[in-house]
Design an enzyme around this catalytic site. Sequence first.
Site, PDB file in Angstrom:
ATOM      1  N   LYS A 281      38.243  45.920  37.299  1.00 50.98           N
ATOM      2  CA  LYS A 281      37.531  44.953  38.155  1.00 50.98           C
ATOM      3  C   LYS A 281      38.370  44.660  39.389  1.00 50.98           C
ATOM      4  CE  LYS A 281      37.910  40.372  37.350  1.00 50.98           C
ATOM      5  NZ  LYS A 281      38.393  39.635  38.533  1.00 50.98           N
ATOM      6  N   ASN A 282      39.660  44.360  39.178  1.00 46.27           N
ATOM      7  CA  ASN A 282      40.483  43.899  40.301  1.00 46.27           C
ATOM      8  C   ASN A 282      40.775  45.011  41.294  1.00 46.27           C
ATOM      9  OD1 ASN A 282      40.319  41.384  39.259  1.00 46.27           O
ATOM     10  ND2 ASN A 282      42.333  41.417  38.293  1.00 46.27           N
TER      11      ASN A 282
ATOM     12  N   CYS B 228      39.354  27.509  42.156  1.00 48.23           N
ATOM     13  CA  CYS B 228      38.519  27.736  40.974  1.00 48.23           C
ATOM     14  C   CYS B 228      39.180  26.984  39.819  1.00 48.23           C
ATOM     15  CB  CYS B 228      38.386  29.219  40.691  1.00 48.23           C
ATOM     16  SG  CYS B 228      39.925  29.923  40.164  1.00 48.23           S
TER      17      CYS B 228
ATOM     18  N   ARG C 183      44.318  28.070  44.634  1.00 48.00           N
ATOM     19  CA  ARG C 183      44.275  29.463  45.119  1.00 48.00           C
ATOM     20  C   ARG C 183      44.228  29.547  46.651  1.00 48.00           C
ATOM     21  NH1 ARG C 183      41.076  32.978  40.930  1.00 48.00           N
ATOM     22  NH2 ARG C 183      42.402  34.596  41.821  1.00 48.00           N
TER      23      ARG C 183
ATOM     24  N   ASP D  27      46.642  37.270  33.407  1.00 42.23           N
ATOM     25  CA  ASP D  27      45.263  37.457  32.929  1.00 42.23           C
ATOM     26  C   ASP D  27      45.211  37.765  31.434  1.00 42.23           C
ATOM     27  OD1 ASP D  27      44.026  39.148  35.936  1.00 42.23           O
ATOM     28  OD2 ASP D  27      44.612  37.081  35.515  1.00 42.23           O
TER      29      ASP D  27
HETATM   30  C1  EPZ Z   1      44.526  38.490  41.644  1.00 40.69           C
HETATM   31  O1  EPZ Z   1      44.228  37.202  42.171  1.00 40.69           O
HETATM   32  C2  EPZ Z   1      43.505  38.718  40.557  1.00 40.69           C
HETATM   33  N1  EPZ Z   1      42.175  38.722  41.123  1.00 40.69           N
HETATM   34  C3  EPZ Z   1      43.639  37.644  39.491  1.00 40.69           C
HETATM   35  O2  EPZ Z   1      42.743  37.999  38.447  1.00 40.69           O
HETATM   36  C4  EPZ Z   1      45.055  37.678  38.931  1.00 40.69           C
HETATM   37  O3  EPZ Z   1      45.200  36.624  38.023  1.00 40.69           O
HETATM   38  C5  EPZ Z   1      46.074  37.530  40.069  1.00 40.69           C
HETATM   39  O4  EPZ Z   1      45.841  38.544  41.068  1.00 40.69           O
HETATM   40  C6  EPZ Z   1      47.504  37.675  39.585  1.00 40.69           C
HETATM   41  O5  EPZ Z   1      47.662  38.919  38.996  1.00 40.69           O
HETATM   42  C7  EPZ Z   1      41.787  39.841  41.788  1.00 40.69           C
HETATM   43  O6  EPZ Z   1      42.520  40.795  41.923  1.00 40.69           O
HETATM   44  C8  EPZ Z   1      40.375  39.811  42.307  1.00 40.69           C
HETATM   45  P1  EPZ Z   1      47.748  36.188  43.825  1.00 40.69           P
HETATM   46  P2  EPZ Z   1      44.956  36.735  43.548  1.00 40.69           P
HETATM   47  O7  EPZ Z   1      47.421  36.185  45.279  1.00 40.69           O
HETATM   48  O8  EPZ Z   1      45.039  37.888  44.460  1.00 40.69           O
HETATM   49  C9  EPZ Z   1      49.324  31.852  44.898  1.00 40.69           C
HETATM   50  C10 EPZ Z   1      41.044  37.690  36.908  1.00 40.69           C
HETATM   51  O9  EPZ Z   1      40.930  36.987  35.895  1.00 40.69           O
HETATM   52  N2  EPZ Z   1      49.012  32.237  46.279  1.00 40.69           N
HETATM   53  O10 EPZ Z   1      48.740  37.160  43.295  1.00 40.69           O
HETATM   54  O11 EPZ Z   1      44.318  35.497  44.018  1.00 40.69           O
HETATM   55  C11 EPZ Z   1      48.061  31.691  44.058  1.00 40.69           C
HETATM   56  O12 EPZ Z   1      47.543  30.390  44.199  1.00 40.69           O
HETATM   57  C12 EPZ Z   1      41.647  37.105  38.157  1.00 40.69           C
HETATM   58  O13 EPZ Z   1      40.711  38.903  36.982  1.00 40.69           O
HETATM   59  C13 EPZ Z   1      49.422  31.415  47.318  1.00 40.69           C
HETATM   60  O14 EPZ Z   1      50.038  30.373  47.104  1.00 40.69           O
HETATM   61  O15 EPZ Z   1      46.416  36.384  42.978  1.00 40.69           O
HETATM   62  C14 EPZ Z   1      48.549  31.956  42.662  1.00 40.69           C
HETATM   63  O16 EPZ Z   1      49.116  30.769  42.157  1.00 40.69           O
HETATM   64  C15 EPZ Z   1      42.053  35.655  37.964  1.00 40.69           C
HETATM   65  N3  EPZ Z   1      49.132  31.779  48.593  1.00 40.69           N
HETATM   66  C16 EPZ Z   1      49.651  32.989  42.872  1.00 40.69           C
HETATM   67  O17 EPZ Z   1      50.024  32.910  44.255  1.00 40.69           O
HETATM   68  C17 EPZ Z   1      48.447  32.940  48.875  1.00 40.69           C
HETATM   69  O18 EPZ Z   1      48.209  33.220  50.071  1.00 40.69           O
HETATM   70  C18 EPZ Z   1      49.218  34.424  42.580  1.00 40.69           C
HETATM   71  O19 EPZ Z   1      48.126  34.696  43.407  1.00 40.69           O
HETATM   72  C19 EPZ Z   1      48.036  33.758  47.805  1.00 40.69           C
HETATM   73  C20 EPZ Z   1      48.335  33.396  46.515  1.00 40.69           C
END
Ligand code: EPZ
Length: 450
Positions: A56-57, A150, A155, A338
């Site tokens: 999916k991701n 969410c 996020r 996840d």
């Molecule tokens: C991706 O989300 C996945 N979604 C998430 O999967 C997964 O949990 C996550 O990566 C971590 O592996 C998709 O790929 C569509 P991050 P993403 O940017 O890209 C903070 C699922 O269940 N952050 O690595 O949003 C953020 O708030 C979903 O399939 C900032 O602070 O993850 C989080 O606490 C849920 N500023 C952490 O970093 C930013 O600009 C990790 O976020 C970006 C993120």
Amino acid sequence: MAKISRRSGRYPALRWRKTRHSNRAVTEEPGDDSMGTFVIEGGRKLSGTVWISGSKNSSVALIPACLLADGTSRLENLALIRDVQVFARILKDLGANVDFQGHSITIAPNGFSSWKAPYDLVKQLRASYYLMGVLLAKFGRAEVGLPGGCDIGPRPIDQHLKGFKALGAEVRVEGGVVKLRARLLKGTSIYLDIPSVGATINIMLAASRAEGTTIIENAAKEPHVVDLANFLNAMGAKVLGAGTDVIKVRGTKSMKGATHSVVPDDMEAATYMMAAVATRGNVLLRNVIPRHLEPVSAKLREAGATVKEEGDGIRVICNDRPRAVNVKTLPYPGFPTDAQQPLVAVMATAEGTSVVQESVYDNRLGYVSELIKMGAHIKVEGRTAIVEGVPYLVGAPVKANDLRAGAALVVAGLSARGRTEVHGTELIDRGYESMEEKLSSLGASIRREE
Ligand code: EPZ
């Protein structure tokens, strides 16, 4: 009971309805506000073979990336899940030509000419924020609705915007819309404050058409980052170092359509591995890349399960109660956030007390209250769950608040005594293709009630 077809090793595609005026399928989705339920009679050992679908991701990054090309691209091994179907519909609404054929999709940018992705489209799917990088690269402009937070946390996307600014874009946020504008995108060096998956991917997308080379440091290393890099390279971009914490993207003037097979979904696989252990079963997962699952395999071996490569798959066997384990979720190759929720569902009936720390998200332990309804003994302190294993869980009506929480509640229901109703199948369908068919073919008693 759905059987894996010998030909493709696949499950019958989701029910699809052809629209009246085109041969392009749309999904027969329950209305957005419909709350579906999985009804599970637990206590049955899972055994047999399950085919893992495309990630999916990865898919939600590959689908918008197709718009960077001047020609038609084809993605194969796509999971038939809601996020894929919704993103395909968003691209169609933006004017692209999108055609599904089973687990494949062809995407031609053709009539795609607007740099605006209206809020009513993007609000359906958080990952549509990848359109920022794509539209900026393609048109030098982008107006995309801000994704909300969410259930698992606020996020923010500050790192995404930091990357676009570094590439030379003017960034404004007005009325909940991110407005980007760049006369020219120029390669540069960007050091991410955190190895954000989304920011890494969004910056790669924008940098692929920038002038010169962009270096992303402290980049995310998840398998779907590498999968996107491979696709961008097939389209004529020059991406080096994906999978390490330094990614170099040499921009290119034009990109051609390409064909790409989506990497198997490591998180779907992790969920079925957890289900095998939770039910003391013996399951072979096919269409996986064992290396991507190593953080999960290692933890399950620590808990006493047998996890071994077998042919093109991984076999998971658990004959007794697993041992309690301690885990802290981290960016890849650490233990994946996840898989945290399904792991806790397994540890709820382990021998001993487990300490599970969620270090990636602010609020990813909300589902614990649902497990407690099933008899779990779990205490939550901040971002840490202290899971005191009990001999067994008892089925109950529970509700999923996010995709992986739903998966965790299904895993708990499969292991519990009696009947569990998991409300919120529309969330689970976002990331799991034909979950009830796959679990039924492993011997579970599970049915869907709309
Ligand atoms: C991706 O989300 C996945 N979604 C998430 O999967 C997964 O949990 C996550 O990566 C971590 O592996 C998709 O790929 C569509 P991050 P993403 O940017 O890209 C903070 C699922 O269940 N952050 O690595 O949003 C953020 O708030 C979903 O399939 C900032 O602070 O993850 C989080 O606490 C849920 N500023 C952490 O970093 C930013 O600009 C990790 O976020 C970006 C993120």
